[in-house]
Design a protein around this motif. Structure first.
Motif, short mmCIF file in Angstrom:
data_model
loop_
_atom_site.label_atom_id
_atom_site.label_comp_id
_atom_site.label_asym_id
_atom_site.label_seq_id
_atom_site.Cartn_x
_atom_site.Cartn_y
_atom_site.Cartn_z
N THR A 86 -2.75 -2.39 2.89
CA THR A 86 -3.40 -3.69 2.74
C THR A 86 -2.36 -4.78 2.52
O THR A 86 -1.42 -4.59 1.76
CB THR A 86 -4.37 -3.67 1.55
OG1 THR A 86 -5.34 -2.65 1.75
CG2 THR A 86 -5.07 -5.00 1.39
N GLU B 102 -9.38 -13.62 8.50
CA GLU B 102 -9.42 -12.17 8.72
C GLU B 102 -9.59 -11.84 10.19
O GLU B 102 -8.89 -10.97 10.73
CB GLU B 102 -10.55 -11.55 7.90
CG GLU B 102 -10.26 -11.49 6.43
CD GLU B 102 -11.43 -10.94 5.63
OE1 GLU B 102 -12.36 -10.33 6.22
OE2 GLU B 102 -11.42 -11.13 4.40
N GLU C 298 -6.79 -9.71 12.00
CA GLU C 298 -7.16 -8.33 12.31
C GLU C 298 -7.28 -8.10 13.82
O GLU C 298 -7.14 -6.97 14.27
CB GLU C 298 -8.45 -7.96 11.59
CG GLU C 298 -8.20 -7.83 10.09
CD GLU C 298 -9.45 -7.57 9.28
OE1 GLU C 298 -10.57 -7.59 9.84
OE2 GLU C 298 -9.31 -7.33 8.07
N SER D 101 -4.68 -4.57 14.01
CA SER D 101 -5.81 -3.69 13.72
C SER D 101 -5.47 -2.55 12.78
O SER D 101 -6.36 -1.97 12.16
CB SER D 101 -6.40 -3.15 15.03
OG SER D 101 -5.39 -2.45 15.75
N ASP E 36 -5.14 -3.62 6.91
CA ASP E 36 -6.28 -4.23 6.22
C ASP E 36 -5.77 -5.49 5.53
O ASP E 36 -4.76 -5.46 4.84
CB ASP E 36 -6.85 -3.27 5.17
CG ASP E 36 -7.52 -2.07 5.80
OD1 ASP E 36 -8.16 -2.23 6.85
OD2 ASP E 36 -7.39 -0.97 5.24
#
Length: 193
Positions: free
Chosen positions: A57, A77, A81, A85, A88
């Motif tokens: 993360t 996010e 993301e 991918s 986190d």
């Protein structure tokens, strides 16, 4: 790493506008400064480690006042993301609408999560009496991740007289913010340009 920085900057520009109707505006291409790239040492190290681990993360904190308060975490996010991918992202926004640096300073210990990997910060005020220097000193001494300061957005573009008055003041205080950020080796994003 440059791609990582580009997306941080892109996310910031996209989300820092409280107006959801961005299609009517023509935003300039984002060119990260070399000083910003140089100052993201912690994030670069974290991101390199993250690519070698599953379920890692990266924690991003936004703090400051109303323009930061309006940043939509879901947009940040989604942007990050989409291209990272395997990572986190935990996005937290502890901004306090309506409070300038002098009012944020007494709340700094409560508001700043020292365990975030990156902190984006913007607030008005504090350049006259030195509260911004105190704020940045606290961050330098107590925040473990990278700090990225961004200066003032343009104000009242539809009101030429008010816009001119605010532009002169905000140009001056933005230059002071940049100088102080540089003194503390923080990343700096020149939103005004």
């Amino acid at each position: 790493m440059k791609k990582f920085i580009f997306y941080f900057l892109l996310s910031l520009v996209i989300t820092s506008c409280s107006n959801d109707n961005l299609d009517q505006y023509s935003l300039p291409e984002i060119q990260p400064s070399q000083s910003l790239i140089n100052e993201l040492r912690s994030s670069r190290k974290k991101l390199n480690k993250t690519y070698n681990k599953e379920n890692s993360t990266v924690k991003i904190q936004f703090h400051g006042q109303s323009i930061v308060y309006s940043i939509k975490s879901s947009r940040v996010e989604a942007t990050l993301e989409g291209d990272f991918s395997d990572i986190d992202f935990e996005i937290i926004n502890t901004a306090r609408s309506g409070l300038q640096v002098p009012q944020l300073l007494p709340l700094i210990e409560e508001d700043i999560d020292g365990n975030s990997d990156v902190l984006f910060f913007h607030a008005y005020g504090g350049t006259e009496a030195g509260e911004l220097i105190q704020y940045f000193k606290y961050l330098k001494d107590n925040f473990k991740g990278d700090v990225i300061i961004f200066n003032h957005h343009l104000s009242a573009p539809d009101d030429p007289e008010h816009h001119l008055k605010l532009t002169e003041l905000e140009d001056k205080t933005s230059a002071q913010m940049e100088e102080i950020a540089s003194n503390y080796s923080f990343g700096f994003i020149d939103v005004r340009n």
